[in-house]
Design an enzyme around this catalytic site. Structure first.
Site, PDB file in Angstrom:
ATOM      1  N   SER A 199      -1.313  16.453  -3.443  1.00 39.45           N
ATOM      2  CA  SER A 199      -1.921  16.222  -4.747  1.00 39.45           C
ATOM      3  C   SER A 199      -3.081  17.194  -4.910  1.00 39.45           C
ATOM      4  O   SER A 199      -3.719  17.584  -3.921  1.00 39.45           O
ATOM      5  CB  SER A 199      -2.439  14.790  -4.804  1.00 39.45           C
ATOM      6  OG  SER A 199      -3.407  14.665  -5.811  1.00 39.45           O
ATOM      7  N   SER A 200      -3.372  17.547  -6.162  1.00 40.96           N
ATOM      8  CA  SER A 200      -4.471  18.495  -6.389  1.00 40.96           C
ATOM      9  C   SER A 200      -5.827  17.904  -6.004  1.00 40.96           C
ATOM     10  O   SER A 200      -6.806  18.631  -5.905  1.00 40.96           O
ATOM     11  CB  SER A 200      -4.491  18.948  -7.852  1.00 40.96           C
ATOM     12  OG  SER A 200      -4.684  17.846  -8.702  1.00 40.96           O
ATOM     13  N   CYS A 201      -5.893  16.579  -5.758  1.00 40.25           N
ATOM     14  CA  CYS A 201      -7.186  15.996  -5.367  1.00 40.25           C
ATOM     15  C   CYS A 201      -7.552  16.316  -3.919  1.00 40.25           C
ATOM     16  O   CYS A 201      -8.623  15.943  -3.458  1.00 40.25           O
ATOM     17  CB  CYS A 201      -7.220  14.500  -5.622  1.00 40.25           C
ATOM     18  SG  CYS A 201      -6.190  13.564  -4.517  1.00 40.25           S
ATOM     19  N   TYR A 214      -7.451   8.893  -0.290  1.00 34.56           N
ATOM     20  CA  TYR A 214      -6.112   9.414  -0.584  1.00 34.56           C
ATOM     21  C   TYR A 214      -6.043  10.901  -0.225  1.00 34.56           C
ATOM     22  O   TYR A 214      -5.082  11.373   0.388  1.00 34.56           O
ATOM     23  CB  TYR A 214      -5.832   9.206  -2.075  1.00 34.56           C
ATOM     24  CG  TYR A 214      -4.510   9.715  -2.567  1.00 34.56           C
ATOM     25  CD1 TYR A 214      -3.331   9.026  -2.302  1.00 34.56           C
ATOM     26  CD2 TYR A 214      -4.422  10.872  -3.340  1.00 34.56           C
ATOM     27  CE1 TYR A 214      -2.110   9.481  -2.778  1.00 34.56           C
ATOM     28  CE2 TYR A 214      -3.208  11.339  -3.820  1.00 34.56           C
ATOM     29  CZ  TYR A 214      -2.062  10.635  -3.545  1.00 34.56           C
ATOM     30  OH  TYR A 214      -0.859  11.085  -4.013  1.00 34.56           O
ATOM     31  N   HIS A 224      -2.610   5.921 -13.869  1.00 34.36           N
ATOM     32  CA  HIS A 224      -3.339   7.152 -14.197  1.00 34.36           C
ATOM     33  C   HIS A 224      -3.682   7.163 -15.693  1.00 34.36           C
ATOM     34  O   HIS A 224      -3.162   6.371 -16.468  1.00 34.36           O
ATOM     35  CB  HIS A 224      -2.495   8.371 -13.817  1.00 34.36           C
ATOM     36  CG  HIS A 224      -2.354   8.563 -12.347  1.00 34.36           C
ATOM     37  ND1 HIS A 224      -1.247   8.148 -11.644  1.00 34.36           N
ATOM     38  CD2 HIS A 224      -3.203   9.088 -11.433  1.00 34.36           C
ATOM     39  CE1 HIS A 224      -1.425   8.430 -10.361  1.00 34.36           C
ATOM     40  NE2 HIS A 224      -2.596   8.995 -10.205  1.00 34.36           N
ATOM     41  N   LYS A 262      -3.647  12.948   2.466  1.00 36.80           N
ATOM     42  CA  LYS A 262      -2.773  14.062   2.076  1.00 36.80           C
ATOM     43  C   LYS A 262      -3.145  15.354   2.823  1.00 36.80           C
ATOM     44  O   LYS A 262      -2.268  16.147   3.170  1.00 36.80           O
ATOM     45  CB  LYS A 262      -2.834  14.277   0.556  1.00 36.80           C
ATOM     46  CG  LYS A 262      -2.144  13.162  -0.234  1.00 36.80           C
ATOM     47  CD  LYS A 262      -0.643  13.187  -0.003  1.00 36.80           C
ATOM     48  CE  LYS A 262       0.121  12.173  -0.809  1.00 36.80           C
ATOM     49  NZ  LYS A 262       1.571  12.177  -0.507  1.00 36.80           N
TER      50      LYS A 262
HETATM   51  O1  GFB Z   1      -5.740   9.883 -14.063  1.00 34.60           O
HETATM   52  P1  GFB Z   1      -6.981   9.361 -13.453  1.00 34.60           P
HETATM   53  O2  GFB Z   1      -6.959   7.921 -13.122  1.00 34.60           O
HETATM   54  O3  GFB Z   1      -7.264  10.122 -12.119  1.00 34.60           O
HETATM   55  O4  GFB Z   1      -8.268   9.562 -14.409  1.00 34.60           O
HETATM   56  P2  GFB Z   1      -8.016  11.402 -11.559  1.00 34.60           P
HETATM   57  C1  GFB Z   1      -8.625  10.755 -15.014  1.00 34.60           C
HETATM   58  C2  GFB Z   1      -9.810  10.621 -15.949  1.00 34.60           C
HETATM   59  O5  GFB Z   1      -9.431   9.805 -17.054  1.00 34.60           O
HETATM   60  C3  GFB Z   1     -11.107  10.015 -15.416  1.00 34.60           C
HETATM   61  C4  GFB Z   1     -10.465   8.897 -17.389  1.00 34.60           C
HETATM   62  O6  GFB Z   1     -12.180  10.802 -15.900  1.00 34.60           O
HETATM   63  C5  GFB Z   1     -11.150   8.635 -16.073  1.00 34.60           C
HETATM   64  O7  GFB Z   1     -12.477   8.158 -16.282  1.00 34.60           O
HETATM   65  N1  GFB Z   1      -9.894   7.707 -18.032  1.00 34.60           N
HETATM   66  C6  GFB Z   1     -10.167   7.294 -19.292  1.00 34.60           C
HETATM   67  C7  GFB Z   1      -9.010   6.833 -17.511  1.00 34.60           C
HETATM   68  N2  GFB Z   1      -9.528   6.154 -19.568  1.00 34.60           N
HETATM   69  C8  GFB Z   1      -8.786   5.844 -18.493  1.00 34.60           C
HETATM   70  C9  GFB Z   1      -7.874   4.772 -18.209  1.00 34.60           C
HETATM   71  O8  GFB Z   1      -7.644   3.873 -18.978  1.00 34.60           O
HETATM   72  N3  GFB Z   1      -7.268   4.805 -16.978  1.00 34.60           N
HETATM   73  C10 GFB Z   1      -7.515   5.799 -16.065  1.00 34.60           C
HETATM   74  N4  GFB Z   1      -6.865   5.778 -14.900  1.00 34.60           N
HETATM   75  N5  GFB Z   1      -8.390   6.800 -16.316  1.00 34.60           N
HETATM   76  C11 GFB Z   1      -6.489  10.858  -9.596  1.00 34.60           C
HETATM   77  C12 GFB Z   1      -6.686  10.354  -8.200  1.00 34.60           C
HETATM   78  O9  GFB Z   1      -7.715  11.261 -10.047  1.00 34.60           O
HETATM   79  O10 GFB Z   1      -5.644  11.989  -9.653  1.00 34.60           O
HETATM   80  C13 GFB Z   1      -5.400  10.185  -7.502  1.00 34.60           C
HETATM   81  O11 GFB Z   1      -7.445   9.173  -8.212  1.00 34.60           O
HETATM   82  C14 GFB Z   1      -4.447  11.335  -7.725  1.00 34.60           C
HETATM   83  O12 GFB Z   1      -5.680  10.052  -6.151  1.00 34.60           O
HETATM   84  C15 GFB Z   1      -4.387  11.773  -9.163  1.00 34.60           C
HETATM   85  O13 GFB Z   1      -4.839  12.419  -6.929  1.00 34.60           O
HETATM   86  C16 GFB Z   1      -3.538  13.005  -9.355  1.00 34.60           C
HETATM   87  O14 GFB Z   1      -7.434  12.657 -12.115  1.00 34.60           O
HETATM   88  O15 GFB Z   1      -9.495  11.277 -11.709  1.00 34.60           O
END
Ligand code: GFB
Length: 320
Positions: free
Chosen positions: A116-118, A145, A188, A149
């Site tokens: 993953s890119s993280c 996570y 996500h 990875k």
């Molecule tokens: O997709 P996301 O959960 O993961 O969140 P990451 C991305 C951004 O969206 C953050 C905002 O800045 C959140 O604050 N966001 C806004 C929300 N509203 C929402 C919502 O309702 N749900 C969610 N989930 N986010 C993930 C990693 O990071 O990236 C994983 O946690 C994985 O491990 C994945 O690597 C690819 O992009 O921040």
């Protein structure tokens, strides 16, 4: 000069897609079928718990896959990652160790490990090159996570160096598409917003709440494009470096909200909730390595959102 790597996979080869019921795995399965592969193997976690080394080894001894794509992982959005670091670390470490060890022991020809890119440092130079790995501190919300990875990448590299295994790693950016989880808390951002904005539009709600400040920038790859990239890598790449798979383009969460609002027909107010985490400020991949191998993304974000929304309407309860 290095010869380009060229390894066409026989269409009747036994290919095990670990995680074939998940977002990435199901897209990979569809793509391999469409490309004429006739001997795909996939088991649900209730049939084979990849966290169990004995069960995993027994499966490899019986099925003897020639190719393995590891798309099996415990995944979730920012909040799930932040709240359950123990399971994100432990489950992912165990799944990948069991798979990679069994693949070596049973002589798998090629294995592709999906990360993953993280895995890259929180403040890596953008767009992020593969060489940035392990050059700085990780984003805390998904460090558990990411560390799992990164261990997977190190394991694959060790298998290459010590045993000469032709195993490789790909690092996809944030994926989305049909088959995603639309869980309001755990998913996500893209599927979470499809569900929330759809529900608000249908109910005529005057406002919706979006997590964080809306300023972080993210890159989104339609999962069918990832699936095509996986086959390209298995047939054309054999090196130590993990290979980035993304679009090379990102946008702020606020702009994603606008795109999804258009797709679902929501016109109300959007309220940002800064008590929820933003995560890393920016995460966009340098994709020059994979584009040099002949792959590029083909699905625009607008088109991908439309297809994903259509899948959501067909498959998810609309009373949500
Ligand atoms: O997709 P996301 O959960 O993961 O969140 P990451 C991305 C951004 O969206 C953050 C905002 O800045 C959140 O604050 N966001 C806004 C929300 N509203 C929402 C919502 O309702 N749900 C969610 N989930 N986010 C993930 C990693 O990071 O990236 C994983 O946690 C994985 O491990 C994945 O690597 C690819 O992009 O921040």
């Amino acid at each position: 000069m290095n010869q380009p790597f060229h390894h066409p996979i026989p269409r009747d080869a036994t290919i095990y897609v670990a995680g074939h019921a998940g977002l990435a795995g199901s897209a990979i399965w569809r793509h391999l079928q469409a490309q004429g592969f006739t001997n795909l193997v996939g088991l649900r976690s209730a049939e084979l718990d990849l966290r169990d080394p004995v069960a995993t080894r027994d499966f490899f001894a019986q099925v003897r896959p020639q190719y393995v794509i590891d798309a099996a992982a415990r995944v979730g959005g920012i909040l799930a990652n932040d709240r359950e670091p123990a399971e994100f670390l432990s489950d992912n470490l165990r799944i990948q160790v069991n798979l990679i060890d069994a693949a070596r022991e049973f002589g798998v020809t090629r294995l592709l490990f999906l990360g993953s890119s993280c895995i890259y440092p929180r403040l890596a130079e953008q767009p992020i090159k593969e060489e940035s790995l392990l050059t700085g501190p990780l984003e805390p919300t998904n460090a558990a996570y990411a560390i799992a990875k990164i261990a997977g990448v190190a394991h694959v590299q060790a298998m290459r160096r010590q045993y000469g295994c032709s195993f490789i790693c790909a690092m996809p950016t944030n994926l989305y598409g049909p088959g995603d989880s639309f869980d309001p808390e755990r998913s996500h951002v893209l599927p979470a917003l499809i569900r929330r904005l759809h529900t608000a539009a249908r109910n005529g709600d005057p406002s919706v709440t979006v997590w964080g400040t809306g300023t972080p920038r993210r890159e989104f790859l339609y999962v069918d494009d990832l699936a095509a990239a996986c086959l390209v890598l298995l047939e054309r790449y054999d090196g130590d470096l993990p290979i980035n798979v993304g679009t090379g383009k990102d946008l702020p969460i606020r702009d994603l909200v606008s795109l999804i609002s258009d797709a679902v027909g929501y016109a109300g107010e959007v309220i940002y909730d800064p008590s929820k985490p933003d995560g890393t400020p920016r995460k966009v991949l340098d994709i020059s390595r994979i584009t040099a191998l002949g792959w590029k993304p083909t699905t625009s974000l607008r088109e991908g959102i439309a297809r994903t929304y259509s899948w959501f309407l067909d498959h998810c309860p609309t009373r949500a």
